[in-house]
Design a protein around this motif. Structure first.
Motif: not given
Ligand code: ZN
Length: 432
Positions: A184, A190, A222
């Motif tokens: 990210h 997150d 991810e």
């Protein structure tokens, strides 16, 4: 190296968080490499590169994406959206573009969050080649008719997917997996809070002597990263006996533990116990098949018992996947509190003893050892103690931990523990 500063919980975590925050990460590319190289200053990480096009189960490792600049200039030539000011302005994996474009056409490539008009949304398009910009809804509404200049100076080419891995060996080859994701861009809770927590957890475990389990840390993109790791390690993955996906650990919300798919494994019990004894507010939720990499680890082919301990759950807080998830929303202090819980879970796992019967062929004759015959006794506790012996011997096959036998039998762990000591004295049980 990280400097040890006494009496400042979270300060060191804060400085790593702040250093990693500005980097533009994605599922591949130089942002991931830069992030891993910073983590490698603290941990002896092994960095892997897996070529684009590699088949990993039902997926294919995608092309590598890199970006240097991106902006939109309004009809007067003023830069109104600038990747260099906030990397969330560009949709992740945007293909290169450089052209003049009418507002109506531009709007097809713009994304905003009407329900949170001040936040820049976080958008990606990994598997469909397109370009896009993200901006606050307020700004999108204010755009005037005219011709705009759009530039995305990026590349999408064959390259590789990068991930980091660390194994801290213990006495046993059985492993505890701690997985966090490094894909990210500039968001604090997150993704990044999990990466920072995992780094400090690894630093702490490296110093512990006599660990029973081996600890595997993954810093992966991810989904595709977890699938890639599983595909490359499909045999050794079986060593993972317990696991946690670390994410959303830096906000000030109450904790949530997401159970493994099986829902009743040792890690589920350890996480619940740690939460209860910490005294912090928390809730428990059963496994659901969206969220993070617990989906891959728990998939039926692997069925690894991997849960996830979070604070505010992804998708449930307004700042989620937007510029609102910034350094004011997360803090090193909150991550330090999360770290303490992870350490406590590990402490519980390390002490959750597994026994093996030394008389496993048929029942051991307890009567001749004076261990049987409390039935009908006036002391109800004597009967429970006797039952504890039977439960222990029945499940002492070297795979059932004490916490599991406690859960199955309804007998508390302390009573089982004393019964186990008694059986050890009589050479009927051995500790693994
Ligand atoms: Zn996310």
């Amino acid at each position: 190296m990280i400097k040890r500063e006494k009496n400042s919980p979270g300060r060191e975590l804060d400085s790593l968080l702040k250093r990693l925050f500005p980097i533009c990460r994605s599922i591949t590319g130089n942002g991931v490499r830069e992030t891993l190289s910073i983590l490698a200053e603290h941990l002896p990480l092994k960095i892997h590169e897996v070529r684009s096009g590699t088949k990993v189960f039902d997926w294919t490792v995608p092309k590598e994406w890199n970006i240097w600049d991106a902006y939109i200039k309004d009809p007067s030539g003023k830069k109104i959206v600038d990747f260099k000011k906030n990397n969330l302005h560009v949709m992740g994996y945007s293909t290169p573009v450089r052209k003049m474009i009418k507002l109506a056409e531009l709007k097809k490539h713009l994304y905003s969050l009407p329900e949170h008009p001040r936040f820049i949304p976080y958008k990606t398009s990994y598997y469909k080649e397109k370009w896009g910009f993200c901006l606050p809804h307020k700004q999108l509404k204010s755009l005037k008719e005219g011709t705009y200049e759009v530039v995305v100076d990026s590349s999408l080419r064959r390259g590789s997917l990068t991930y980091g891995e660390l194994l801290i060996p213990g006495k046993s080859k059985d492993e505890v997996l701690i997985s966090s994701y490094i894909c990210h861009p500039s968001m604090g809770n997150d993704s990044l809070s999990g990466v920072v927590m995992a780094t400090f957890l690894a630093l702490s475990l490296q110093k512990k002597k006599g660990l029973r389990y081996s600890y595997r840390f993954l810093f992966i993109p991810e989904t595709i990263g977890a699938i890639t790791w599983l595909a490359k390690n499909s045999k050794s993955a079986k060593r993972v006996k317990h696991g946690l996906v670390a994410t959303c650990l830096g906000d000030s919300g109450p904790f949530t533990y997401k159970r493994t798919r099986a829902g009743n494994t040792a890690i589920d019990r350890a996480a619940e116990k740690a939460l209860i004894r910490s005294g912090v507010p928390y809730s428990l939720t059963d496994f659901f098949p969206w969220g993070s990499d617990e989906r891959q680890f728990n998939s039926p082919g692997f069925n690894l018992p991997v849960g996830s301990l979070m604070r505010s759950v992804y998708g449930t807080y307004p700042q989620y996947h937007s510029s609102g998830d910034d350094l004011t929303f997360v803090s090193g202090k909150n991550i330090a509190q999360s770290l303490a819980l992870y350490l406590d879970i590990i402490d519980i796992l390390e002490h959750d003893i597994v026994y093996r019967s030394r008389s496993p062929y048929g029942e051991a004759q307890l009567g001749k050892r004076g261990l049987y015959g409390a039935g009908g006794s006036a002391d109800p506790k004597a009967e429970i103690r006797e039952r504890a012996l039977l439960w222990l011997l029945a499940y002492a096959d070297g795979t059932h931990a004490l916490s599991e036998i406690a859960a199955r039998s309804g007998i508390d762990q302390k009573t089982l523990s004393s019964a186990a000591i008694l059986l050890q004295k009589h050479r009927l049980l051995e500790r693994l």
